[in-house]
Scaffold this active site. Structure first.
Site, short mmCIF file in Angstrom:
data_model
loop_
_atom_site.label_atom_id
_atom_site.label_comp_id
_atom_site.label_asym_id
_atom_site.label_seq_id
_atom_site.Cartn_x
_atom_site.Cartn_y
_atom_site.Cartn_z
N ARG A 1 -12.34 -4.84 -6.47
CA ARG A 1 -12.22 -5.70 -5.29
C ARG A 1 -13.63 -5.98 -4.80
O ARG A 1 -14.41 -5.05 -4.57
CB ARG A 1 -11.43 -5.01 -4.19
CG ARG A 1 -9.98 -4.80 -4.52
CD ARG A 1 -9.18 -4.33 -3.31
NE ARG A 1 -9.73 -3.11 -2.72
CZ ARG A 1 -9.15 -2.44 -1.74
NH1 ARG A 1 -8.02 -2.87 -1.22
NH2 ARG A 1 -9.70 -1.34 -1.26
N TYR B 1 -11.23 0.92 10.77
CA TYR B 1 -12.43 1.31 9.99
C TYR B 1 -12.75 0.34 8.86
O TYR B 1 -13.71 0.51 8.14
CB TYR B 1 -12.31 2.74 9.45
CG TYR B 1 -11.05 3.04 8.66
CD1 TYR B 1 -10.93 2.63 7.34
CD2 TYR B 1 -10.00 3.73 9.24
CE1 TYR B 1 -9.78 2.90 6.62
CE2 TYR B 1 -8.84 4.01 8.53
CZ TYR B 1 -8.74 3.59 7.21
OH TYR B 1 -7.60 3.85 6.51
N LYS B 2 -11.91 -0.71 8.69
CA LYS B 2 -12.18 -1.72 7.66
C LYS B 2 -13.04 -2.83 8.29
O LYS B 2 -14.21 -2.62 8.53
CB LYS B 2 -10.86 -2.18 7.06
CG LYS B 2 -10.21 -1.05 6.25
CD LYS B 2 -8.83 -1.33 5.76
CE LYS B 2 -8.33 -0.14 4.93
NZ LYS B 2 -6.88 -0.17 4.68
N PHE C 1 0.85 -1.19 0.00
CA PHE C 1 0.00 0.00 0.00
C PHE C 1 0.89 1.25 0.00
O PHE C 1 1.90 1.29 0.70
CB PHE C 1 -0.87 -0.05 1.26
CG PHE C 1 -1.99 0.94 1.29
CD1 PHE C 1 -3.19 0.67 0.64
CD2 PHE C 1 -1.86 2.13 1.98
CE1 PHE C 1 -4.23 1.58 0.68
CE2 PHE C 1 -2.90 3.05 2.02
CZ PHE C 1 -4.09 2.76 1.37
N ASP D 1 1.64 -5.19 8.76
CA ASP D 1 0.48 -4.31 8.57
C ASP D 1 -0.75 -5.21 8.49
O ASP D 1 -0.84 -6.07 7.60
CB ASP D 1 0.67 -3.50 7.28
CG ASP D 1 -0.46 -2.50 7.06
OD1 ASP D 1 -1.61 -2.85 7.38
OD2 ASP D 1 -0.20 -1.40 6.56
C1 LIG Z 1 -6.15 1.04 4.54
C2 LIG Z 1 -4.67 0.89 4.67
C3 LIG Z 1 -3.90 1.90 5.27
C4 LIG Z 1 -4.58 3.18 5.71
O1 LIG Z 1 -3.78 4.06 6.40
P1 LIG Z 1 -4.48 5.36 7.03
O2 LIG Z 1 -3.42 6.03 7.76
O3 LIG Z 1 -5.63 4.89 7.86
O4 LIG Z 1 -5.01 6.18 5.89
C5 LIG Z 1 -2.54 1.68 5.42
N1 LIG Z 1 -1.96 0.53 5.00
C6 LIG Z 1 -2.69 -0.47 4.40
C7 LIG Z 1 -2.03 -1.72 3.96
C8 LIG Z 1 -4.06 -0.28 4.21
O5 LIG Z 1 -4.77 -1.24 3.62
#
Ligand SMILES: *Cc1c(COP(=O)(O)O)cnc(C)c1O
Length: 412
Positions: free
Chosen positions: A383, A234-235, A132, A209
């Site tokens: 997705r 939040y996921k 990401f 992560d």
């Molecule tokens: C959703 C996600 C993030 C989100 O980071 P935020 O700081 O909440 O915006 C980070 N890393 C991964 C792998 C994600 O899927």
């Protein structure tokens, strides 16, 4: 008139829903009028039905009536209490090693920065080229700040990173290996115990992560010896837009690693107001400033649901949903030239299934307008995010058939 193949898929979905031991939870989520398939719970989980009342009660009582007394009565301890609950319910983490704070990006920075310089003889940070963006950008920033060299893994984009990929690059030079448990694009599930173990054999620290696995894929952070981990709420934990993240730091590293944003909430005595900084020796050292209490409300109901169901049964439903999505893909999307961009084997997959087609950007725009909500990922991926407690098998098939209809009509 329904096509026989469609009818067969829908009948199968109805049968699976009828046999689903978690189906009663579908009703716990708020209605979204006009939405017939929400397939984006991996990006933003749905709110539970009782959130409006809980938020109102919070404003009326905890904040409105107890006022600042609530800090002492409950809020001061909330980052640690909620961290312990996430650890117990979803992470296989014993108490006192997880906190809720900040955003995922900020917590990744804090932990990565702390781990990067833990051993000054080590000069490399191993990350994955397909991770990401925020994870990659933060690693670049930490490397620039510390002088570490980035070692980029470039694994197969569908299968994701393997133990062999990691074993090939770690050495006595490696300070930290930082990877995603579930790949945000393909949904590939990394071998957390295997990769953690080869990282440790090289004497390096391991950070995961968990954004796309927390709340949907069981794990055993303590038993597998994971050093550090960060994830989203939040996921799959349905904390609401911008709800704070969580961080795990193995107990053996407390007082050893030191995170860089050493605000007053990370000090040994928050209210000493003394002249110099003395870090807290426990997990509170990962905090920085005043926690976002209001944003910590919504996830609590979801944690109750997951705990009541057990994370193992959530995973079983998740596999059932993603298996059905792959089966429907084979039946109606593969013949249209759509590519499967996720592993076929549910053992090797997290909670979403990704499919690819050159027209998917336009298809997604059309489907959103019609109340079918998958997730588009640049350049051409959809997705299908199947959050187990809030998504039914029928909803999954409805979504796949809608993608097929849009592609076949050519009208988008
Ligand atoms: C959703 C996600 C993030 C989100 O980071 P935020 O700081 O909440 O915006 C980070 N890393 C991964 C792998 C994600 O899927």
């Amino acid at each position: 008139m329904t096509d026989p193949l469609d009818r067969e898929l829908l009948d199968l979905a109805r049968t699976l829903d009828a046999a689903d031991p978690l189906r009663s939870h579908l009703d716990a989520f708020a209605d979204a009028p006009g939405v017939t398939a929400y397939l984006d719970g991996n990006s933003l989980g749905r709110p539970l039905r009782d959130i409006p009342e809980k938020l109102a009660a919070f404003v009326r009582e905890d904040w409105g009536t107890r006022l600042i007394r609530s800090w002492n009565e409950q809020w001061m301890a909330l980052p640690m209490e909620l961290g312990d609950r996430i650890g117990r319910v979803a992470l296989g983490a014993g108490a006192g090693q997880t906190v809720v704070a900040d955003s995922t990006s900020v917590l990744i920075y804090k932990l990565m920065r702390a781990a990067a310089t833990a051993d000054p003889t080590r000069t490399e940070l191993v990350i994955e080229a397909g991770n990401f963006p925020t994870d990659r950008f933060l690693a670049e920033g930490v490397a620039a700040e510390t002088g570490l060299t980035l070692r980029w893994l470039e694994p197969d984009p569908v299968a994701g990173v393997t133990v062999a990929d990691v074993a090939a690059v770690v050495s006595e030079r490696t300070a930290l290996v930082s990877l995603s448990h579930v790949d945000y694009r393909s949904g590939a599930l990394a071998d957390m115990p295997g990769i953690t173990s080869v990282t440790h054999e090289a004497g390096a620290l391991m950070m995961w992560d968990l954004c796309h696995s927390a709340g949907v894929v069981p794990m055993q952070l303590d038993d597998w010896g994971v050093d550090l981990a960060v994830g989203c709420t939040y996921k799959y934990l349905n904390g609401g837009p911008g709800s704070p993240a969580f961080a795990y730091l193995r107990r053996g590293l407390h007082g050893v690693l030191r995170q860089p944003i050493q605000g007053w909430w990370s000090a040994a005595d928050i209210f000493a107001m003394g002249p110099e900084y003395v870090p807290s020796g426990d997990i509170r050292q990962l905090l920085s400033g005043t926690p976002p209490v209001t944003s910590m409300l919504a996830m609590q109901g979801m944690l109750d649901l997951i705990e009541g169901s057990t994370i193992e049964s959530v995973r079983a439903k998740s596999r059932s949903l993603t298996d059905l999505a792959v089966r429907a893909y084979d039946a109606v999307l593969a013949p249209l030239g759509v590519r499967l961009l996720s592993p076929r084997d549910a053992e090797l997959r997290g909670g979403h299934v990704t499919i690819g087609h050159a027209d998917f950007r336009d298809v997604t725009r059309k489907l959103w307008a019609e109340g079918i909500i998958p997730d588009f990922r640049f350049p051409d991926g959809i997705r299908l995010g199947l959050s187990p407690l809030s998504t039914s098998h029928v909803e999954t098939i409805t979504g796949v058939l809608a993608v097929r209809d849009a592609l076949e009509s050519g009208d988008f």
